[in-house]
Design a protein around this motif. Structure first.
Motif, PDB file in Angstrom:
ATOM      1  N   ILE A   1       0.844  -1.202   0.000  1.00 10.08           N
ATOM      2  CA  ILE A   1       0.000   0.000   0.000  1.00 10.08           C
ATOM      3  C   ILE A   1       0.877   1.249   0.000  1.00 10.08           C
ATOM      4  N   PHE A   2       1.892   1.261   0.860  1.00 12.14           N
ATOM      5  CA  PHE A   2       2.747   2.455   0.929  1.00 12.14           C
ATOM      6  C   PHE A   2       3.616   2.604  -0.317  1.00 12.14           C
ATOM      7  N   ARG A   3       3.974   1.503  -0.974  1.00  8.62           N
ATOM      8  CA  ARG A   3       4.684   1.633  -2.249  1.00  8.62           C
ATOM      9  C   ARG A   3       3.782   2.381  -3.238  1.00  8.62           C
ATOM     10  N   ALA A   4       2.498   2.045  -3.248  1.00  4.72           N
ATOM     11  CA  ALA A   4       1.565   2.745  -4.125  1.00  4.72           C
ATOM     12  C   ALA A   4       1.484   4.228  -3.757  1.00  4.72           C
ATOM     13  N   HIS A   5       1.435   4.534  -2.476  1.00  2.00           N
ATOM     14  CA  HIS A   5       1.406   5.943  -2.062  1.00  2.00           C
ATOM     15  C   HIS A   5       2.653   6.672  -2.562  1.00  2.00           C
ATOM     16  N   LEU A   6       3.813   6.036  -2.402  1.00  2.00           N
ATOM     17  CA  LEU A   6       5.081   6.665  -2.782  1.00  2.00           C
ATOM     18  C   LEU A   6       5.215   6.862  -4.289  1.00  2.00           C
ATOM     19  N   THR A   7       4.612   5.978  -5.060  1.00  2.00           N
ATOM     20  CA  THR A   7       4.740   6.050  -6.516  1.00  2.00           C
ATOM     21  C   THR A   7       3.538   6.712  -7.190  1.00  2.00           C
ATOM     22  N   GLY A   8       2.517   7.055  -6.395  1.00  2.00           N
ATOM     23  CA  GLY A   8       1.335   7.702  -6.956  1.00  2.00           C
ATOM     24  C   GLY A   8       0.455   6.755  -7.754  1.00  2.00           C
ATOM     25  N   SER A   9       0.509   5.468  -7.429  1.00  2.16           N
ATOM     26  CA  SER A   9      -0.305   4.494  -8.157  1.00  2.16           C
ATOM     27  C   SER A   9      -1.423   3.963  -7.258  1.00  2.16           C
ATOM     28  N   LYS A  10      -2.332   3.231  -7.848  1.00  2.40           N
ATOM     29  CA  LYS A  10      -3.435   2.610  -7.101  1.00  2.40           C
ATOM     30  C   LYS A  10      -2.966   1.261  -6.574  1.00  2.40           C
ATOM     31  N   HIS A  11      -3.367   0.933  -5.353  1.00  2.00           N
ATOM     32  CA  HIS A  11      -2.934  -0.348  -4.783  1.00  2.00           C
ATOM     33  C   HIS A  11      -4.006  -1.430  -4.864  1.00  2.00           C
ATOM     34  N   GLY A  12      -5.259  -1.077  -4.916  1.00  2.19           N
ATOM     35  CA  GLY A  12      -6.325  -2.063  -5.072  1.00  2.19           C
ATOM     36  C   GLY A  12      -6.760  -2.787  -3.807  1.00  2.19           C
ATOM     37  N   TYR A  13      -6.147  -2.499  -2.679  1.00  8.50           N
ATOM     38  CA  TYR A  13      -6.536  -3.153  -1.426  1.00  8.50           C
ATOM     39  C   TYR A  13      -7.750  -2.455  -0.828  1.00  8.50           C
ATOM     40  N   THR A  14      -8.605  -3.224  -0.187  1.00  6.92           N
ATOM     41  CA  THR A  14      -9.776  -2.666   0.494  1.00  6.92           C
ATOM     42  C   THR A  14      -9.669  -2.837   2.005  1.00  6.92           C
ATOM     43  N   GLY A  15      -8.583  -3.416   2.469  1.00  3.34           N
ATOM     44  CA  GLY A  15      -8.353  -3.620   3.895  1.00  3.34           C
ATOM     45  C   GLY A  15      -6.873  -3.770   4.171  1.00  3.34           C
ATOM     46  N   ARG A  16      -6.547  -3.932   5.456  1.00  7.91           N
ATOM     47  CA  ARG A  16      -5.153  -4.029   5.877  1.00  7.91           C
ATOM     48  C   ARG A  16      -4.621  -5.461   5.821  1.00  7.91           C
ATOM     49  N   ASN A  17      -5.400  -6.361   5.287  1.00  8.36           N
ATOM     50  CA  ASN A  17      -4.999  -7.738   5.056  1.00  8.36           C
ATOM     51  C   ASN A  17      -5.855  -8.246   3.900  1.00  8.36           C
ATOM     52  N   THR A  18      -5.606  -9.457   3.455  1.00  2.80           N
ATOM     53  CA  THR A  18      -6.389 -10.029   2.373  1.00  2.80           C
ATOM     54  C   THR A  18      -7.234 -11.172   2.913  1.00  2.80           C
ATOM     55  N   PRO A  19      -8.366 -11.451   2.275  1.00  5.25           N
ATOM     56  CA  PRO A  19      -9.226 -12.536   2.762  1.00  5.25           C
ATOM     57  C   PRO A  19      -8.532 -13.897   2.742  1.00  5.25           C
ATOM     58  N   VAL A  20      -7.683 -14.111   1.748  1.00  5.29           N
ATOM     59  CA  VAL A  20      -6.948 -15.371   1.627  1.00  5.29           C
ATOM     60  C   VAL A  20      -5.466 -15.062   1.760  1.00  5.29           C
ATOM     61  N   CYS A  21      -4.804 -15.827   2.599  1.00  6.78           N
ATOM     62  CA  CYS A  21      -3.372 -15.625   2.812  1.00  6.78           C
ATOM     63  C   CYS A  21      -2.588 -16.534   1.868  1.00  6.78           C
ATOM     64  N   PRO A  22      -1.625 -15.983   1.137  1.00  2.85           N
ATOM     65  CA  PRO A  22      -0.822 -16.847   0.275  1.00  2.85           C
ATOM     66  C   PRO A  22       0.059 -17.778   1.112  1.00  2.85           C
ATOM     67  N   PRO A  23       0.544 -18.867   0.523  1.00  3.37           N
ATOM     68  CA  PRO A  23       1.497 -19.721   1.232  1.00  3.37           C
ATOM     69  C   PRO A  23       2.708 -18.882   1.663  1.00  3.37           C
ATOM     70  N   VAL A  24       3.247 -19.183   2.830  1.00  2.00           N
ATOM     71  CA  VAL A  24       4.308 -18.349   3.393  1.00  2.00           C
ATOM     72  C   VAL A  24       5.548 -18.333   2.508  1.00  2.00           C
ATOM     73  N   ALA A  25       5.893 -19.424   1.862  1.00  8.43           N
ATOM     74  CA  ALA A  25       7.055 -19.425   0.974  1.00  8.43           C
ATOM     75  C   ALA A  25       6.853 -18.440  -0.183  1.00  8.43           C
ATOM     76  N   ALA A  26       5.655 -18.403  -0.746  1.00  9.82           N
ATOM     77  CA  ALA A  26       5.345 -17.453  -1.815  1.00  9.82           C
ATOM     78  C   ALA A  26       5.317 -16.027  -1.272  1.00  9.82           C
ATOM     79  N   LEU A  27       4.780 -15.862  -0.081  1.00 12.36           N
ATOM     80  CA  LEU A  27       4.739 -14.544   0.551  1.00 12.36           C
ATOM     81  C   LEU A  27       6.152 -14.024   0.781  1.00 12.36           C
ATOM     82  N   TRP A  28       7.063 -14.903   1.198  1.00  9.44           N
ATOM     83  CA  TRP A  28       8.447 -14.491   1.421  1.00  9.44           C
ATOM     84  C   TRP A  28       9.081 -14.003   0.115  1.00  9.44           C
ATOM     85  N   GLN A  29       8.804 -14.660  -0.991  1.00  7.78           N
ATOM     86  CA  GLN A  29       9.360 -14.217  -2.269  1.00  7.78           C
ATOM     87  C   GLN A  29       8.843 -12.821  -2.622  1.00  7.78           C
ATOM     88  N   LYS A  30       7.567 -12.582  -2.382  1.00  9.64           N
ATOM     89  CA  LYS A  30       6.986 -11.267  -2.648  1.00  9.64           C
ATOM     90  C   LYS A  30       7.566 -10.215  -1.702  1.00  9.64           C
TER      91      LYS A  30
END
Length: 168
Positions: free
Chosen positions: A57-86
């Motif tokens: 979200i803050f990357r979007a704020h810093l770059t002036g782009s839209k982030h698309g999030y509607t909350g401070r978390n997502t309804p589905v959590c990605p697998p932690v290994a994939a989350l770590w890569q992101k």
């Protein structure tokens, strides 16, 4: 130390501390990472996902782009290994972003909308420092949940980072 040096140091520190946290988390049994616990974000996985979402979200704020999030978390959590890569890719983005800013850009005020309503305004420096403290706060929750498994977290304190980076 200038504001730029502080922001770069704290951004590098955050990436280092995230790597140490994920090192321990990824060694834990998957069931323990996703296990529901009495904590604000339900589990280790969702707590780490929250950190990623806020960072994105803050990357979007810093770059002036839209982030698309509607909350401070997502309804589905990605697998932690994939989350770590992101998270690792986003941490690298923040380090390079901080290094590329000059003092004038750090002082630039940016207005934004909070995902849960209302408007905010922070300088680029304030945003980057916020992310360092925000992440540290939630790594504390992750450390507490790791201790419940029980798995001992690796220290992620700023003095440990400084010692390691300075080779003391």
């Amino acid at each position: 130390m200038s504001m730029k040096e502080t922001v770069v140091m704290m951004t590098c520190y955050r990436a280092w501390a995230n790597a140490r946290t994920y090192e321990v988390v990824l060694s834990a049994p998957e069931g323990e990472i996703t296990k529901a616990r009495k904590t604000h974000f339900r589990s280790i996985a969702y707590t780490l996902n929250h950190v990623y979402v806020i960072d994105d979200i803050f990357r979007a704020h810093l770059t002036g782009s839209k982030h698309g999030y509607t909350g401070r978390n997502t309804p589905v959590c990605p697998p932690v290994a994939a989350l770590w890569q992101k998270q690792k890719a986003l941490d690298a983005w923040y380090v390079e972003y901080a290094k590329g800013l000059d003092e004038g850009a750090l002082d630039e005020m940016i207005t934004f909308d909070f995902v849960d309503g209302g408007q905010g305004a922070m300088t680029r420096a304030e945003m980057l420092l916020h992310l360092a403290t925000h992440t540290q706060y939630h790594r504390g929750f992750v450390g507490d949940m790791l201790n419940q498994i029980p798995i001992k977290p690796i220290p992620t304190d700023l003095p440990v980072y400084l010692r390691d980076m300075r080779g003391n």
